[in-house]
Write an enzyme that holds these catalytic residues in place. Sequence first.
Site, mmCIF file in Angstrom:
data_model
loop_
_atom_site.group_PDB
_atom_site.id
_atom_site.type_symbol
_atom_site.label_atom_id
_atom_site.label_comp_id
_atom_site.label_asym_id
_atom_site.label_seq_id
_atom_site.Cartn_x
_atom_site.Cartn_y
_atom_site.Cartn_z
ATOM 1 N N TYR A 160 -36.604 71.168 68.194
ATOM 2 C CA TYR A 160 -36.193 71.808 69.439
ATOM 3 C C TYR A 160 -37.399 72.268 70.248
ATOM 4 O O TYR A 160 -38.335 72.858 69.734
ATOM 5 C CB TYR A 160 -35.218 72.965 69.206
ATOM 6 C CG TYR A 160 -35.585 73.971 68.154
ATOM 7 C CD1 TYR A 160 -36.032 75.240 68.494
ATOM 8 C CD2 TYR A 160 -35.448 73.669 66.793
ATOM 9 C CE1 TYR A 160 -36.353 76.177 67.521
ATOM 10 C CE2 TYR A 160 -35.767 74.592 65.816
ATOM 11 C CZ TYR A 160 -36.219 75.855 66.189
ATOM 12 O OH TYR A 160 -36.540 76.778 65.224
ATOM 13 N N HIS A 201 -27.290 81.652 66.401
ATOM 14 C CA HIS A 201 -28.270 82.547 67.008
ATOM 15 C C HIS A 201 -28.377 82.224 68.492
ATOM 16 O O HIS A 201 -28.549 81.063 68.870
ATOM 17 C CB HIS A 201 -29.645 82.379 66.362
ATOM 18 C CG HIS A 201 -29.651 82.633 64.894
ATOM 19 N ND1 HIS A 201 -30.728 82.310 64.080
ATOM 20 C CD2 HIS A 201 -28.722 83.183 64.059
ATOM 21 C CE1 HIS A 201 -30.464 82.640 62.821
ATOM 22 N NE2 HIS A 201 -29.247 83.166 62.787
#
Length: 469
Positions: A134, A71
């Site tokens: 993240y 992605h």
Amino acid sequence: MAVKFGKQLQVVETPIPGMIVLELPVHGDARGWFKENWQREKMTALGLEDFGPVQNNISFNDAVGTTRGIHAEPWDKWVSVATGRIFGAWVDLREGQSFGTVFTIELDPSRAIFVPRGVGNSYQTLEPDTAYTYLVNDHWSPDATYSFLNLADETAAIDWPIPLVEVEISEKDKHHPRLAAVIPIAPRKTLVLGANGQLGLALRAALGDAAHIEYATRTDLDLADARLGTARRWRDYGTIINAGAYTSVDLAEAPDGRREAWVANAEGPARLARIATENGITLVHVSSDYVFDGTADRPYREEDALAPLGVYGQTKAAGDVAVATAPRHYILRTSWVIGEGKNFVRTMATLAERGIDPKVVDDQTGRLTFTDDIARAIVHLLASEAPFGVYNVTGSGEPATWADIARAVFSTIGHDPTRITGVSTAEYFAAATAPVSPRPANSMLSLDRILATGFTPSEQFAALRDYLS
């Protein structure tokens, strides 16, 4: 697999532009371990961009072989592992020559990676109970532009440790396109404000009509509007070039002009600086020699103290101070600007052709600056990633007075330059009935700083001849 202790903090380059791996020091003993997962001061000192994270996400995976799709989102990510180990795969899905470039590496708690906006991100877990973390510098939005690549794409040819036929993959990830059908992530947009002004027209010629370049007039985007901060999805923009300004220096001395000048030259840039700061945008702003009082006996340097004489200069100085609060800013100080439309050079040429012998001020000294040179300097500073800050940008060559410029215009188009009569500023405005702004006597700006970046300004009289031809 045990966490690797004792590494030194260091950067490792990758083949994908802007994406770097960081080896992280991990300190531990029999009780466990500790690391600084993100340490702004240390990591920016190594050259990593201070990308301004706003959200921290964690993906927990209990089984070996958990595989997440490729992605690409319109934001930057700082990827690391809290526990466990992954095989990470990244594919550049941005427009440009690096489109399709692949990089793979294993991450454990002692290694992290900075993933730039538009690079496809995926991973496969190699240990049970893996926590993948993240940091991102934007919030998810349904209005943002995303791109995806099939995990099994033959062109990328990622060598997954565990074959894809043996792992569970989501239905969405199974049906993502092959590389040939991927819609690349476009660059962050560049917005040019004041697009129909003389500098705006020069910027149109310099920047062209690429899809990521937007041009706006005051009708399109009013800097005085309190809703400016929500007028665009600003995270999609990488650069704002403020080419608009209130430039009627004498009208600025009157009540209506004073208000308009402060809104256009100070309040508007302050709003832009706030937007740029909040969204990691580079703000380019054009200023003026009028921020100085003109009493120096040398060319003004960028760091000289501001001392404007009139309202116009005061508003430009206030705009400079506001723009300088944005971490990523370029302020270009110019003088005696000439471009498309009505200006001093065109006026002198018209008078010459009509047989009129004008009186022209001869006690103000400076250099002409042509708008195509300003546009060229803006493009240069952005493309070369020159240090942020203030740069003087004018034509080069020996200083001249307005009377010198007028004589050069007459001579260039075949008229007798002795038809020009030099007068003092006081004489020129002696009969004025409306307020007149004080002018700096010395408008010379030092070009040392812009020259040091590799930019070469045009010689003012050569540029004048080209302009008139």
